[in-house]
Design a protein around this motif. Sequence first.
Motif, PDB file in Angstrom:
ATOM      1  N   VAL A  77       0.780  -1.140  -0.081  1.00 54.75           N
ATOM      2  CA  VAL A  77      -0.047   0.081   0.057  1.00 54.75           C
ATOM      3  C   VAL A  77       0.839   1.274  -0.148  1.00 54.75           C
ATOM      4  O   VAL A  77       1.864   1.487   0.669  1.00 54.75           O
ATOM      5  CB  VAL A  77      -1.020  -0.020   1.396  1.00 54.75           C
ATOM      6  N   ILE A  78       0.523   2.015  -0.857  1.00 53.83           N
ATOM      7  CA  ILE A  78       1.057   3.349  -0.903  1.00 53.83           C
ATOM      8  C   ILE A  78       0.176   4.504  -1.255  1.00 53.83           C
ATOM      9  O   ILE A  78      -0.537   4.258  -1.964  1.00 53.83           O
ATOM     10  CB  ILE A  78       2.320   3.374  -1.936  1.00 53.83           C
ATOM     11  N   CYS A  79       0.147   5.525  -0.428  1.00 55.29           N
ATOM     12  CA  CYS A  79      -0.767   6.739  -0.483  1.00 55.29           C
ATOM     13  C   CYS A  79      -2.220   6.035  -0.428  1.00 55.29           C
ATOM     14  O   CYS A  79      -3.202   6.625  -1.110  1.00 55.29           O
ATOM     15  CB  CYS A  79      -0.737   7.384  -1.891  1.00 55.29           C
ATOM     16  N   GLY A  80      -2.569   4.905   0.209  1.00 55.42           N
ATOM     17  CA  GLY A  80      -3.867   4.337   0.431  1.00 55.42           C
ATOM     18  C   GLY A  80      -4.183   3.415  -0.586  1.00 55.42           C
ATOM     19  O   GLY A  80      -5.486   3.029  -0.662  1.00 55.42           O
ATOM     20  N   HIS A  81      -3.557   3.168  -1.563  1.00 56.03           N
ATOM     21  CA  HIS A  81      -3.845   2.393  -2.604  1.00 56.03           C
ATOM     22  C   HIS A  81      -2.809   1.293  -2.812  1.00 56.03           C
ATOM     23  O   HIS A  81      -1.660   1.619  -2.546  1.00 56.03           O
ATOM     24  CB  HIS A  81      -3.890   3.083  -3.805  1.00 56.03           C
ATOM     25  N   ARG A  82      -3.366   0.008  -2.918  1.00 56.26           N
ATOM     26  CA  ARG A  82      -2.585  -1.217  -3.425  1.00 56.26           C
ATOM     27  C   ARG A  82      -1.945  -0.901  -4.819  1.00 56.26           C
ATOM     28  O   ARG A  82      -2.309  -0.935  -5.751  1.00 56.26           O
ATOM     29  CB  ARG A  82      -3.247  -2.411  -3.330  1.00 56.26           C
ATOM     30  N   VAL A  83      -0.601  -1.065  -4.862  1.00 51.77           N
ATOM     31  CA  VAL A  83       0.309  -0.719  -6.185  1.00 51.77           C
ATOM     32  C   VAL A  83       0.057  -1.737  -7.239  1.00 51.77           C
ATOM     33  O   VAL A  83      -0.338  -1.221  -8.244  1.00 51.77           O
ATOM     34  CB  VAL A  83       1.567  -0.518  -5.680  1.00 51.77           C
ATOM     35  N   GLU A  84      -0.366  -3.010  -6.764  1.00 53.98           N
ATOM     36  CA  GLU A  84      -0.568  -3.826  -7.702  1.00 53.98           C
ATOM     37  C   GLU A  84      -1.907  -3.610  -8.203  1.00 53.98           C
ATOM     38  O   GLU A  84      -2.288  -4.575  -9.255  1.00 53.98           O
ATOM     39  CB  GLU A  84      -0.400  -5.174  -7.098  1.00 53.98           C
ATOM     40  N   GLU A  85      -2.798  -2.833  -7.769  1.00 57.18           N
ATOM     41  CA  GLU A  85      -4.300  -2.692  -8.278  1.00 57.18           C
ATOM     42  C   GLU A  85      -4.411  -1.620  -9.013  1.00 57.18           C
ATOM     43  O   GLU A  85      -5.473  -1.278  -9.345  1.00 57.18           O
ATOM     44  CB  GLU A  85      -5.173  -2.774  -7.143  1.00 57.18           C
ATOM     45  N   ILE A  86      -3.412  -0.666  -9.181  1.00 58.35           N
ATOM     46  CA  ILE A  86      -3.701   0.741  -9.470  1.00 58.35           C
ATOM     47  C   ILE A  86      -3.731   0.412 -11.300  1.00 58.35           C
ATOM     48  O   ILE A  86      -2.808  -0.218 -11.870  1.00 58.35           O
ATOM     49  CB  ILE A  86      -2.266   1.754  -9.518  1.00 58.35           C
ATOM     50  N   GLU A  87      -4.637   0.877 -11.560  1.00 57.07           N
ATOM     51  CA  GLU A  87      -5.212   0.682 -13.349  1.00 57.07           C
ATOM     52  C   GLU A  87      -4.478   1.370 -14.160  1.00 57.07           C
ATOM     53  O   GLU A  87      -3.888   0.938 -15.186  1.00 57.07           O
ATOM     54  CB  GLU A  87      -6.668   0.689 -13.536  1.00 57.07           C
ATOM     55  N   ASP A  88      -3.917   2.767 -14.030  1.00 58.34           N
ATOM     56  CA  ASP A  88      -3.219   3.493 -14.745  1.00 58.34           C
ATOM     57  C   ASP A  88      -1.880   3.278 -14.682  1.00 58.34           C
ATOM     58  O   ASP A  88      -1.071   3.318 -13.694  1.00 58.34           O
ATOM     59  CB  ASP A  88      -3.478   4.983 -14.379  1.00 58.34           C
ATOM     60  N   PRO A  89      -1.244   2.742 -16.083  1.00 59.49           N
ATOM     61  CA  PRO A  89       0.188   2.323 -15.859  1.00 59.49           C
ATOM     62  C   PRO A  89       1.148   3.491 -15.526  1.00 59.49           C
ATOM     63  O   PRO A  89       2.062   2.993 -14.821  1.00 59.49           O
ATOM     64  CB  PRO A  89       0.600   2.067 -17.555  1.00 59.49           C
ATOM     65  N   LEU A  90       1.051   4.750 -15.945  1.00 59.72           N
ATOM     66  CA  LEU A  90       1.876   5.650 -15.396  1.00 59.72           C
ATOM     67  C   LEU A  90       1.926   5.899 -13.833  1.00 59.72           C
ATOM     68  O   LEU A  90       2.892   5.928 -13.337  1.00 59.72           O
ATOM     69  CB  LEU A  90       1.575   6.951 -16.321  1.00 59.72           C
ATOM     70  N   MET A  91       0.610   5.932 -13.258  1.00 58.32           N
ATOM     71  CA  MET A  91       0.504   6.250 -12.057  1.00 58.32           C
ATOM     72  C   MET A  91       1.074   4.962 -11.353  1.00 58.32           C
ATOM     73  O   MET A  91       1.634   5.036 -10.274  1.00 58.32           O
ATOM     74  CB  MET A  91      -1.012   6.165 -11.693  1.00 58.32           C
ATOM     75  N   GLN A  92       0.902   3.579 -11.779  1.00 64.27           N
ATOM     76  CA  GLN A  92       1.327   2.339 -11.232  1.00 64.27           C
ATOM     77  C   GLN A  92       3.018   2.722 -11.173  1.00 64.27           C
ATOM     78  O   GLN A  92       3.510   2.256  -9.974  1.00 64.27           O
ATOM     79  CB  GLN A  92       0.946   1.266 -11.673  1.00 64.27           C
ATOM     80  N   LYS A  93       3.583   3.253 -12.128  1.00 63.63           N
ATOM     81  CA  LYS A  93       5.076   3.158 -12.207  1.00 63.63           C
ATOM     82  C   LYS A  93       5.366   4.033 -11.087  1.00 63.63           C
ATOM     83  O   LYS A  93       6.380   4.019 -10.394  1.00 63.63           O
ATOM     84  CB  LYS A  93       5.478   3.395 -13.679  1.00 63.63           C
ATOM     85  N   ILE A  94       4.933   5.258 -11.063  1.00 62.56           N
ATOM     86  CA  ILE A  94       5.067   6.539 -10.099  1.00 62.56           C
ATOM     87  C   ILE A  94       4.884   5.873  -8.736  1.00 62.56           C
ATOM     88  O   ILE A  94       5.823   6.011  -7.728  1.00 62.56           O
ATOM     89  CB  ILE A  94       4.080   7.622 -10.141  1.00 62.56           C
ATOM     90  N   ARG A  95       3.852   5.291  -8.463  1.00 62.96           N
ATOM     91  CA  ARG A  95       3.680   4.625  -7.196  1.00 62.96           C
ATOM     92  C   ARG A  95       4.815   3.210  -6.984  1.00 62.96           C
ATOM     93  O   ARG A  95       5.043   3.325  -5.642  1.00 62.96           O
ATOM     94  CB  ARG A  95       2.175   3.950  -6.748  1.00 62.96           C
ATOM     95  N   TYR A  96       5.131   2.629  -7.920  1.00 61.40           N
ATOM     96  CA  TYR A  96       6.059   1.681  -7.593  1.00 61.40           C
ATOM     97  C   TYR A  96       7.375   2.493  -7.129  1.00 61.40           C
ATOM     98  O   TYR A  96       7.998   1.783  -6.174  1.00 61.40           O
ATOM     99  CB  TYR A  96       6.571   0.871  -8.846  1.00 61.40           C
ATOM    100  N   LEU A  97       7.677   3.466  -7.898  1.00 65.46           N
ATOM    101  CA  LEU A  97       9.033   4.197  -7.143  1.00 65.46           C
ATOM    102  C   LEU A  97       8.799   4.815  -5.869  1.00 65.46           C
ATOM    103  O   LEU A  97       9.570   4.579  -5.102  1.00 65.46           O
ATOM    104  CB  LEU A  97       9.226   5.453  -8.190  1.00 65.46           C
ATOM    105  N   ASP A  98       7.555   5.260  -5.635  1.00 64.42           N
ATOM    106  CA  ASP A  98       7.314   5.511  -4.134  1.00 64.42           C
ATOM    107  C   ASP A  98       7.458   4.437  -3.273  1.00 64.42           C
ATOM    108  O   ASP A  98       8.021   4.577  -2.217  1.00 64.42           O
ATOM    109  CB  ASP A  98       5.618   6.295  -4.222  1.00 64.42           C
ATOM    110  N   LYS A  99       6.811   3.291  -3.525  1.00 67.92           N
ATOM    111  CA  LYS A  99       7.104   2.088  -2.635  1.00 67.92           C
ATOM    112  C   LYS A  99       8.422   1.835  -2.308  1.00 67.92           C
ATOM    113  O   LYS A  99       8.708   1.533  -1.310  1.00 67.92           O
ATOM    114  CB  LYS A  99       5.967   1.107  -3.119  1.00 67.92           C
TER     115      LYS A  99
END
Length: 116
Positions: A77-99
Motif C-alpha cells: 500500500v502506498i498513498c492508501g492504494h495497493r500498487v498492484e491494483e492501480i489501473e493507470d500504467p503511469l500512476m502505477q510506475k510512479i507508485r512503484y517508485l514511491d513504494k
Amino acid sequence: MAEHRIFGMSFASIYPLYVTKVERKGRTEEELQKVITWLTGYDEDGLRRVIAEETDLRTFFAQAPAMNPNAHLIKGVICGHRVEEIEDPLMQKIRYLDKLVDELARGKKMESILRA
C-alpha cells in the motif's frame, strides 16, 4: 477525466524529497540511485540529465531505458492504494517508485527492495 497533476511534475522537484526522506532515515543517495536504476534502467548520468532538464514524470517513465521486468513483484500500500491494483500504467510506475523509496527509508535490506 482530468489527468493527474503529478504526471506533469518534474522529476527534479521530487528527487530532493526522496533524498531527504532516505537520508533522514540513515540511508544514502547512492542507495536511492541504485533503487531508481533498478526500476527504470537510468544510470547516474541519465538521472543527472533528467534532473537538469527538469523532465516531467510522464516523460521520465516514457523514456526510461529499461523498466525492470520484475517491477510487478512490488506489492503493498502506498498513498492508501495497493500498487498492484492501480489501473493507470503511469500512476502505477510512479507508485512503484514511491513504494521502493519507502522501503529503503524503512531500512529494508537492498536485496529485498530489489526483489532479488
